[in-house]
Design a protein around this motif. Structure first.
Motif, PDB file in Angstrom:
ATOM      1  N   THR A 179       2.444   4.753 -10.850  1.00  0.00           N
ATOM      2  CA  THR A 179       2.699   5.444  -9.578  1.00  0.00           C
ATOM      3  C   THR A 179       1.589   5.158  -8.586  1.00  0.00           C
ATOM      4  O   THR A 179       1.854   4.862  -7.411  1.00  0.00           O
ATOM      5  CB  THR A 179       2.842   6.960  -9.801  1.00  0.00           C
ATOM      6  OG1 THR A 179       3.918   7.202 -10.698  1.00  0.00           O
ATOM      7  CG2 THR A 179       3.077   7.690  -8.499  1.00  0.00           C
ATOM      8  N   CYS A 180       0.356   5.238  -9.034  1.00  0.00           N
ATOM      9  CA  CYS A 180      -0.785   4.951  -8.153  1.00  0.00           C
ATOM     10  C   CYS A 180      -0.762   3.494  -7.689  1.00  0.00           C
ATOM     11  O   CYS A 180      -1.063   3.207  -6.528  1.00  0.00           O
ATOM     12  CB  CYS A 180      -2.094   5.270  -8.857  1.00  0.00           C
ATOM     13  SG  CYS A 180      -2.374   7.039  -9.048  1.00  0.00           S
ATOM     14  N   CYS A 210       1.930   3.151  -5.039  1.00  0.00           N
ATOM     15  CA  CYS A 210       1.497   3.801  -3.798  1.00  0.00           C
ATOM     16  C   CYS A 210       0.414   2.992  -3.088  1.00  0.00           C
ATOM     17  O   CYS A 210       0.306   3.049  -1.864  1.00  0.00           O
ATOM     18  CB  CYS A 210       0.995   5.211  -4.090  1.00  0.00           C
ATOM     19  SG  CYS A 210       2.317   6.360  -4.495  1.00  0.00           S
ATOM     20  N   MET A 250       2.389   0.470  -1.003  1.00  0.00           N
ATOM     21  CA  MET A 250       3.633   0.935  -0.401  1.00  0.00           C
ATOM     22  C   MET A 250       3.747   0.591   1.089  1.00  0.00           C
ATOM     23  O   MET A 250       4.801   0.178   1.555  1.00  0.00           O
ATOM     24  CB  MET A 250       3.755   2.442  -0.594  1.00  0.00           C
ATOM     25  CG  MET A 250       5.093   2.995  -0.342  1.00  0.00           C
ATOM     26  SD  MET A 250       5.092   4.651  -1.018  1.00  0.00           S
ATOM     27  CE  MET A 250       6.819   4.881  -1.229  1.00  0.00           C
ATOM     28  N   GLU A 265      -2.183   9.952  -5.824  1.00  0.00           N
ATOM     29  CA  GLU A 265      -1.541   8.982  -4.937  1.00  0.00           C
ATOM     30  C   GLU A 265      -1.598   9.389  -3.469  1.00  0.00           C
ATOM     31  O   GLU A 265      -1.492   8.547  -2.579  1.00  0.00           O
ATOM     32  CB  GLU A 265      -0.091   8.730  -5.366  1.00  0.00           C
ATOM     33  CG  GLU A 265       0.828   9.897  -5.201  1.00  0.00           C
ATOM     34  CD  GLU A 265       0.889  10.826  -6.402  1.00  0.00           C
ATOM     35  OE1 GLU A 265       1.771  11.693  -6.408  1.00  0.00           O
ATOM     36  OE2 GLU A 265       0.069  10.706  -7.324  1.00  0.00           O
ATOM     37  N   TYR A 266      -1.784  10.661  -3.179  1.00  0.00           N
ATOM     38  CA  TYR A 266      -1.761  11.110  -1.786  1.00  0.00           C
ATOM     39  C   TYR A 266      -2.938  10.596  -0.954  1.00  0.00           C
ATOM     40  O   TYR A 266      -2.735  10.196   0.192  1.00  0.00           O
ATOM     41  CB  TYR A 266      -1.612  12.628  -1.714  1.00  0.00           C
ATOM     42  CG  TYR A 266      -0.189  13.016  -1.993  1.00  0.00           C
ATOM     43  CD1 TYR A 266       0.753  13.016  -0.981  1.00  0.00           C
ATOM     44  CD2 TYR A 266       0.232  13.292  -3.281  1.00  0.00           C
ATOM     45  CE1 TYR A 266       2.071  13.314  -1.234  1.00  0.00           C
ATOM     46  CE2 TYR A 266       1.547  13.595  -3.541  1.00  0.00           C
ATOM     47  CZ  TYR A 266       2.466  13.605  -2.515  1.00  0.00           C
ATOM     48  OH  TYR A 266       3.776  13.889  -2.767  1.00  0.00           O
ATOM     49  N   LEU A 314      -1.954   7.076  -0.049  1.00  0.00           N
ATOM     50  CA  LEU A 314      -0.915   7.032   0.987  1.00  0.00           C
ATOM     51  C   LEU A 314      -1.464   7.444   2.351  1.00  0.00           C
ATOM     52  O   LEU A 314      -1.092   6.865   3.371  1.00  0.00           O
ATOM     53  CB  LEU A 314       0.256   7.940   0.592  1.00  0.00           C
ATOM     54  CG  LEU A 314       1.108   7.453  -0.571  1.00  0.00           C
ATOM     55  CD1 LEU A 314       2.071   8.544  -1.021  1.00  0.00           C
ATOM     56  CD2 LEU A 314       1.851   6.196  -0.195  1.00  0.00           C
TER      57      LEU A 314
END
Length: 122
Positions: free
Chosen positions: A13-14, A17, A20, A68-69, A72
């Protein structure tokens, strides 16, 4: 087995991201234009990410649940600056910076502000 699977899911996931927004940033740089991109929609997305990140930090959730935030947010900030630059509105960058940073600190003043912000964003 389950912890290894969770670790793999977390890191994948990281990794996703981390790249992305790269195609979008590359397209803006290649075209040297922000045509078709909305400052308002990107500001809304960035606001949602910031509120969620602040909520997670405020309530002391483990870093792995929201790692991940920050990735992002950094990509959104870069894209945001390119949009402002190519649309000729770079002077507004200071206003947006003050608004986002001020909002970041205002969220944590009282618990009810944080809870209200999460209700309004979701």
């Amino acid at each position: 087995m389950a912890p290894a699977l969770l670790d793999a899911a977390n890191w994948s996931t990281c990794a996703v991201c981390a790249v992305m927004k790269v195609p979008q940033v590359a397209a803006v740089l290649a075209a040297r234009s922000a045509r078709g991109l909305s400052v308002g929609s990107l500001a809304l997305e960035l606001t949602g990410f910031l509120v969620f990140l602040k909520y997670q930090i405020y309530y002391g959730y483990p870093l792995q649940t929201y790692l991940e935030y920050p990735i992002l947010i950094a990509q959104d900030v870069v894209l945001f600056l390119f949009i402002l630059h190519f649309s000729g509105n770079m002077k507004q960058a200071l206003l947006y910076t003050v608004t986002f940073v001020g909002g970041w600190y205002m969220l944590a003043l009282q618990k009810w502000i944080m809870d209200l912000a999460m209700v309004r964003v979701t």
